[in-house]
Design an enzyme around this catalytic site. Structure first.
Site, PDB file in Angstrom:
ATOM      1  N   ARG A 131       0.823  -1.201   0.000  1.00  0.00           N
ATOM      2  CA  ARG A 131       0.000   0.000   0.000  1.00  0.00           C
ATOM      3  C   ARG A 131       0.864   1.260   0.000  1.00  0.00           C
ATOM      4  NH1 ARG A 131      -5.276  -1.201   3.891  1.00  0.00           N
ATOM      5  NH2 ARG A 131      -6.088  -2.925   2.631  1.00  0.00           N
ATOM      6  N   ASP A 169     -19.881   3.414   3.007  1.00  0.00           N
ATOM      7  CA  ASP A 169     -19.952   2.408   4.064  1.00  0.00           C
ATOM      8  C   ASP A 169     -21.217   2.592   4.905  1.00  0.00           C
ATOM      9  OD1 ASP A 169     -17.212   1.338   3.531  1.00  0.00           O
ATOM     10  OD2 ASP A 169     -16.672   3.365   4.121  1.00  0.00           O
ATOM     11  N   ASN A 226      -8.755   6.021  -3.908  1.00  0.00           N
ATOM     12  CA  ASN A 226      -8.313   5.395  -2.654  1.00  0.00           C
ATOM     13  C   ASN A 226      -6.798   5.318  -2.527  1.00  0.00           C
ATOM     14  OD1 ASN A 226     -10.731   4.707  -1.197  1.00  0.00           O
ATOM     15  ND2 ASN A 226     -11.204   3.273  -2.828  1.00  0.00           N
ATOM     16  N   ARG A 233     -24.111   1.301   2.972  1.00  0.00           N
ATOM     17  CA  ARG A 233     -24.125  -0.172   3.006  1.00  0.00           C
ATOM     18  C   ARG A 233     -24.678  -0.667   4.340  1.00  0.00           C
ATOM     19  NH1 ARG A 233     -18.081  -0.794   0.384  1.00  0.00           N
ATOM     20  NH2 ARG A 233     -18.734  -0.994  -1.818  1.00  0.00           N
TER      21      ARG A 233
END
Length: 253
Positions: free
Chosen positions: A94, A154, A126, A157
């Site tokens: 990452r 999120d 991201n 969701r």
């Protein structure tokens, strides 16, 4: 003093990044019809032109126009949505991905140059929370005008899962995910409500159910990516709603 949007021409939104996420956001924004114009901006001009041609075939559903724009156009738009970013390579850390995305953001900032004093920048690429801060520092745009999509998707969701399990309308569910978008997110069930009644008082969801909901919310993107390679409909809808709220100074949950 706050400046009303109607006093700030032009009435448009620019999307930097004409890939699947950017084009999906554009389609939602067109159908909402809030902006007069949606601009697609990308260094891949052929892709950008192709997306605009494809999107224009749906223009009979809306009064919002769509066209290819430049980075200079973006610098004067009401809202700039940045979806452009590198995808994680197999075996790539990452940290390395972050470095590549920082390089992309720096190039975008340099290409845009001086941004209009009314322009708001909305980051979607991201890791969105980190890249939002990085872009603000790189561009020098005031912090109040550089935001990220954060955990909005999120939270949606989470609400959708709760509504499905309880068989109630999503609009009656008020629940939030906080923290960083991704593995470090936290579902706040302590203040979650169903039509004004707390989840704990509602009584139909046990502790194990709440844990499962939180886990499913956190991991859903991984499941979608495994099945089809990427996610774009959910984030497209969320970013369109955020853009509408920012543009109209709306205040909604």
């Amino acid at each position: 003093a706050n400046t009303r949007v109607r006093d700030m021409p032009p009435h448009n939104v620019a999307i930097i990044g004409a890939g699947s996420v950017g084009s999906t956001i554009a389609s939602f924004l067109m159908w909402e019809g809030v902006f007069e114009e949606v601009l697609m901006v990308d260094i891949d001009m052929e892709l950008c032109k192709g997306q605009v041609m494809d999107l224009s075939d749906a223009s009979f559903l809306t009064d919002t126009a769509v066209r290819v724009g430049s980075f200079q156009d973006a610098a004067n738009a009401n809202i700039v949505i940045i979806t452009a970013g590198a995808k994680q390579r197999k075996g790539e850390t990452r940290e390395k991905l972050l470095k590549r995305n920082v390089k992309i953001l720096r190039a975008i900032s340099n290409s845009m140059g001086t941004v209009s004093e009314h322009t708001i920048v909305l980051l979607v690429a991201n890791p969105v929370d980190i890249l939002t801060q990085v872009f603000q520092e790189i561009s020098g745009i005031p912090k109040t005008r550089v935001i990220g999509s954060g955990t909005f998707l999120d939270s949606m969701r989470l609400r959708t899962d709760i509504s499905r399990r309880l068989d109630v309308a999503v609009s009656h569910v008020h629940a939030y995910v906080v923290g960083m978008h991704g593995d470090c997110q936290v579902a706040l069930f302590s203040n979650a409500q169903i039509a004004g009644v707390s989840v704990s008082e509602y009584g139909k969801l046990k502790e194990k159910d709440l844990k499962q909901i939180a886990d499913d919310t956190r991991d859903k993107a991984y499941k979608i990516i495994k099945a089809k390679g990427s996610t774009y409909y959910g984030i497209g809808a969320c970013v369109a709603k955020l853009s509408r709220g920012l543009y109209l100074h709306a205040n909604s949950k």
